[in-house]
Design a protein around this motif. Structure first.
Motif, mmCIF file in Angstrom:
data_model
loop_
_atom_site.group_PDB
_atom_site.id
_atom_site.type_symbol
_atom_site.label_atom_id
_atom_site.label_comp_id
_atom_site.label_asym_id
_atom_site.label_seq_id
_atom_site.Cartn_x
_atom_site.Cartn_y
_atom_site.Cartn_z
ATOM 1 N N GLY A 299 0.822 -1.215 0.000
ATOM 2 C CA GLY A 299 0.000 0.000 0.000
ATOM 3 C C GLY A 299 0.851 1.257 0.000
ATOM 4 N N PHE A 300 1.938 1.219 0.782
ATOM 5 C CA PHE A 300 2.829 2.393 0.810
ATOM 6 C C PHE A 300 3.449 2.617 -0.556
ATOM 7 C CE2 PHE A 300 7.159 4.009 1.166
ATOM 8 C CZ PHE A 300 6.928 5.229 1.798
ATOM 9 N N ASN A 301 3.909 1.552 -1.204
ATOM 10 C CA ASN A 301 4.525 1.698 -2.526
ATOM 11 C C ASN A 301 3.531 2.226 -3.553
ATOM 12 O OD1 ASN A 301 6.927 0.760 -1.486
ATOM 13 N ND2 ASN A 301 6.634 -1.344 -2.179
ATOM 14 N N GLU A 302 2.279 1.719 -3.492
ATOM 15 C CA GLU A 302 1.261 2.227 -4.413
ATOM 16 C C GLU A 302 0.982 3.704 -4.147
ATOM 17 O OE1 GLU A 302 -2.137 -0.228 -4.056
ATOM 18 O OE2 GLU A 302 -1.167 -2.016 -4.892
ATOM 19 N N MET A 303 0.899 4.047 -2.857
ATOM 20 C CA MET A 303 0.683 5.450 -2.512
ATOM 21 C C MET A 303 1.832 6.318 -3.002
ATOM 22 S SD MET A 303 0.579 7.199 1.250
ATOM 23 C CE MET A 303 2.353 6.949 1.342
ATOM 24 N N ALA A 304 3.069 5.809 -2.816
ATOM 25 C CA ALA A 304 4.228 6.578 -3.264
ATOM 26 C C ALA A 304 4.222 6.756 -4.778
ATOM 27 C CB ALA A 304 5.513 5.869 -2.821
ATOM 28 N N THR A 305 3.820 5.694 -5.504
ATOM 29 C CA THR A 305 3.757 5.798 -6.966
ATOM 30 C C THR A 305 2.722 6.829 -7.392
ATOM 31 O OG1 THR A 305 4.440 3.481 -7.182
ATOM 32 C CG2 THR A 305 3.374 4.496 -9.085
ATOM 33 N N ARG A 306 1.545 6.762 -6.762
ATOM 34 C CA ARG A 306 0.500 7.735 -7.111
ATOM 35 C C ARG A 306 0.892 9.149 -6.711
ATOM 36 N NH1 ARG A 306 -4.898 4.401 -5.075
ATOM 37 N NH2 ARG A 306 -4.715 2.661 -6.581
ATOM 38 N N LEU A 307 1.549 9.247 -5.561
ATOM 39 C CA LEU A 307 1.977 10.579 -5.112
ATOM 40 C C LEU A 307 3.001 11.166 -6.074
ATOM 41 C CD1 LEU A 307 1.654 12.623 -2.827
ATOM 42 C CD2 LEU A 307 3.549 11.511 -1.653
ATOM 43 N N ARG A 308 3.921 10.306 -6.513
ATOM 44 C CA ARG A 308 4.910 10.788 -7.472
ATOM 45 C C ARG A 308 4.235 11.201 -8.776
ATOM 46 N NH1 ARG A 308 9.629 7.209 -10.374
ATOM 47 N NH2 ARG A 308 10.639 8.955 -11.486
ATOM 48 N N ALA A 309 3.259 10.385 -9.234
ATOM 49 C CA ALA A 309 2.532 10.751 -10.455
ATOM 50 C C ALA A 309 1.767 12.054 -10.267
ATOM 51 C CB ALA A 309 1.581 9.625 -10.842
ATOM 52 N N SER A 310 1.165 12.217 -9.058
ATOM 53 C CA SER A 310 0.423 13.458 -8.796
ATOM 54 C C SER A 310 1.353 14.663 -8.812
ATOM 55 C CB SER A 310 -0.291 13.365 -7.448
ATOM 56 O OG SER A 310 -1.219 12.311 -7.445
ATOM 57 N N PHE A 311 2.532 14.500 -8.201
ATOM 58 C CA PHE A 311 3.495 15.598 -8.234
ATOM 59 C C PHE A 311 3.941 15.884 -9.667
ATOM 60 C CE2 PHE A 311 3.974 15.034 -3.650
ATOM 61 C CZ PHE A 311 4.147 16.342 -3.244
ATOM 62 N N GLY A 312 4.083 14.805 -10.462
ATOM 63 C CA GLY A 312 4.449 15.007 -11.855
ATOM 64 C C GLY A 312 3.371 15.758 -12.612
ATOM 65 N N GLU A 313 2.092 15.380 -12.343
ATOM 66 C CA GLU A 313 0.990 16.073 -13.007
ATOM 67 C C GLU A 313 0.919 17.534 -12.570
ATOM 68 O OE1 GLU A 313 -2.451 13.852 -12.080
ATOM 69 O OE2 GLU A 313 -1.922 12.131 -13.353
ATOM 70 N N LEU A 314 1.133 17.746 -11.266
ATOM 71 C CA LEU A 314 1.124 19.132 -10.784
ATOM 72 C C LEU A 314 2.250 19.943 -11.425
ATOM 73 C CD1 LEU A 314 0.396 18.619 -6.978
ATOM 74 C CD2 LEU A 314 -1.149 19.573 -8.697
ATOM 75 N N ALA A 315 3.424 19.292 -11.538
ATOM 76 C CA ALA A 315 4.534 20.002 -12.177
ATOM 77 C C ALA A 315 4.219 20.289 -13.637
ATOM 78 C CB ALA A 315 5.812 19.162 -12.058
ATOM 79 N N ALA A 316 3.587 19.308 -14.334
ATOM 80 C CA ALA A 316 3.232 19.532 -15.737
ATOM 81 C C ALA A 316 2.186 20.646 -15.866
ATOM 82 C CB ALA A 316 2.702 18.230 -16.336
ATOM 83 N N GLU A 317 1.195 20.602 -14.942
ATOM 84 C CA GLU A 317 0.183 21.665 -14.985
ATOM 85 C C GLU A 317 0.802 23.027 -14.674
ATOM 86 O OE1 GLU A 317 -3.022 20.725 -12.431
ATOM 87 O OE2 GLU A 317 -3.667 18.958 -13.579
ATOM 88 N N ARG A 318 1.761 23.038 -13.745
ATOM 89 C CA ARG A 318 2.440 24.294 -13.438
ATOM 90 C C ARG A 318 3.179 24.822 -14.660
ATOM 91 N NH1 ARG A 318 7.388 23.209 -9.984
ATOM 92 N NH2 ARG A 318 7.972 22.467 -12.059
#
Length: 544
Positions: A299-318
């Protein structure tokens, strides 16, 4: 140290083990004590009952008192207990005296050489019982039978052998002890290993009636302080204590091993959390099993993967927002700069030139329209992105939508010498949509197609049923789109490698926003020199 989960687990292991062994020990010792006490009382009652049966005929005779005394002493010797025989009024008839828990014998052959005047036959001698009533007398066989010889008549300092018989829970212990006749002024020396006086302990007493229990002629009272059960119980208690300590040690070792296997992955997971909190989004926990800790790591690894993807999306949106602001500023700056220049010219050299003023006024109107179009489309895009536009969904005929879009561009197509046509559409085909916004999206596609299609080319608008979707398409025979530009054509303000391409770069972004608001998709297929085809697919559904 005890704030650690590992040591809490170890302490829990040891505590549970000690509690379990303690409870089992208490129950086992209680049952053992109850059983041994019951057995002791049962044997004492059986002995008392046997003595009572032997005493019955003696107690009813006139001369039976001496026999009762002999019965009491003999029974006391055989049963290692004190025997008292009482009459019906509980008056004492016979008493064996206190039993000292040991029987003492004299080994008489050692005295033969010291008493040459006695007529003793060595073959008739043995280990004779030293009667408690004659502790300082040696019963020996003489010419007229047994006689009690006072030990004081033996030569001073004469040695003799005493055999002591001591009853224990494990059998009778035999002790050989060498003694000597004391001198006249010498005090007797007590044996250092003599058992405690029976009177100092609290003996167990049972009483059995003699004769008819409802109307007894007397009673037999048997008292014993051997208490084999207490000694066995003490031994069992020590055994349970040692077993508890051994079990606690094993529990400690097992707890250390088990707690290490449990705490190690948790510690590693905590380390991954620390790394991630420090900004390392690549940190992952090692999955060591399929238990709850393994599931937690997954669960932690999945959360970390999604969190990293979310940060990537936020960076792309920025980054996209930054580009959007830069592009919007550039697009707005052009008409604003033109209007500013026209205003300055109209205040200066063109102030008195009517023709120049009219020309500047016409150009200003064009720039104002462009500025209005850009701002309106930016507002529409922001509303579409925020989901603030409420679609007016209704069932509309696909044929009517195609006709409305093509008819509004026929004059432009004729002027450019382009053949614009709507493909035949099934009259029964309908789509649930916001007609005004869908026509706006298709119009933007047709407008783009006319811009990039040369004279003599062809633009076709069509609609058809494709399974569970309604597909609208706009195809042209223009120059096509460079493959490098295809992934970006729906980005805002993107106009491809050709910076001289007409338009603001917002049309296709608006198309995508409208289609996505309908829950549909828009795609493009293009080849250089072969033209392009834009396809809008909307889900088939009832009117909302």
């Amino acid at each position: 140290m005890f704030h650690s989960i590992r040591w809490r687990l170890v302490a829990s292991f040891v505590a549970v083990t000690l509690l379990t062994v303690g409870l089992i020990g208490v129950l086992a010792l209680a049952l053992f004590q109850r059983q041994t006490t019951s057995q002791e009382l049962q044997f004492m009652r059986a002995n008392a009952d046997a003595i009572a049966r032997q005493a019955l005929p003696l107690i009813e005779t006139r001369d039976g008192r001496a026999s009762l005394q002999q019965l009491a002493q003999t029974s006391a010797f055989l049963s290692s207990a004190q025997i008292r025989i009482l009459d019906r009024d509980e008056a004492l008839l016979a008493d064996s005296g206190l039993e000292s828990q040991e029987q003492v014998y004299l080994w008489l052959p050692s005295l033969l050489e010291q008493l040459p005047d006695l007529d003793l036959n060595e073959n008739d001698l043995g280990a004779l019982l030293l009667d408690p009533a004659f502790q300082n007398m040696a019963p020996m066989r003489g010419p007229h039978g047994f006689t009690a010889v006072p030990l004081s008549e033996l030569p001073a300092g004469a040695e003799y052998t005493v055999i002591r018989q001591v009853d224990t829970p494990w059998g009778r212990q035999v002790v050989f002890e060498t003694r000597h006749v004391p001198q006249a002024d010498e005090q007797p020396v007590e044996s250092s290993d003599k058992q405690p006086d029976a009177a100092a302990s609290r003996p167990t007493v049972v009483r059995q009636p003699i004769g008819d229990p409802s109307n007894p002629v007397g009673f037999v009272e048997l008292a014993s302080d051997l208490d084999f059960g207490a000694q066995s119980l003490a031994t069992a208690r020590r055994a349970f204590l040692l077993a508890g300590l051994g079990a606690a040690l094993l529990a400690l070792l097992a707890g250390l091993v088990v707690s290490q296997s449990l705490s190690a992955p948790i510690t590693e997971l905590a380390g991954a959390v620390d790394k991630m909190s420090g900004g390392d989004l690549h940190a992952r926990a090692t999955v060591t099993g399929k238990d709850e800790i393994g599931q937690l790591a997954l669960g932690f690894n999945e959360m970390a993967t999604r969190l990293r993807a979310s940060f990537g999306e936020l960076a792309a949106e920025r980054d996209a927002l930054r580009r959007f602001i830069a592009d919007a500023s550039h697009e707005l700056r052009t008409p604003i700069t033109a209007l500013k220049s026209f205003n300055e010219l109209m205040r200066g050299p063109a102030l008195t030139d009517e023709n120049a003023r009219q020309e500047f006024m016409d150009e200003s109107a064009v720039q104002i329209e462009r500025l209005e179009w850009i701002t309106a489309n930016l507002l529409n895009l922001s509303r579409l992105d925020a989901g603030l536009i409420d679609l007016d969904l209704q069932q509309c005929a696909a044929e009517e939508i195609v006709e409305a879009v093509t008819s509004s561009f026929r004059s432009v197509a004729q002027t450019k010498g382009i053949h614009l046509a709507g493909a035949p559409v099934d009259a029964d085909l309908s789509v649930c949509c916001d007609r005004m916004r869908l026509e706006l999206a298709l119009s933007n596609l047709v407008d783009n197609a006319l811009k990039f299609t040369p004279t003599g080319g062809e633009v076709t608008v069509a609609a058809e049923q494709r399974g569970a979707v309604i597909a609208f398409s706009v195809a042209d025979s223009g120059a096509g789109i460079d493959p490098a530009d295809l992934p970006h054509i729906f980005d805002r303000f993107y106009r491809g490698k050709d910076s001289d391409a007409p338009g603001s770069g917002l049309g296709l972004a608006i198309v995508q926003g409208i289609v996505q608001a309908h829950g549909g998709t828009v795609a493009v297929a293009s080849e250089l020199g072969q033209g392009s085809r834009f396809t809008v697919e909307l889900p088939e559904r009832d009117q909302a």
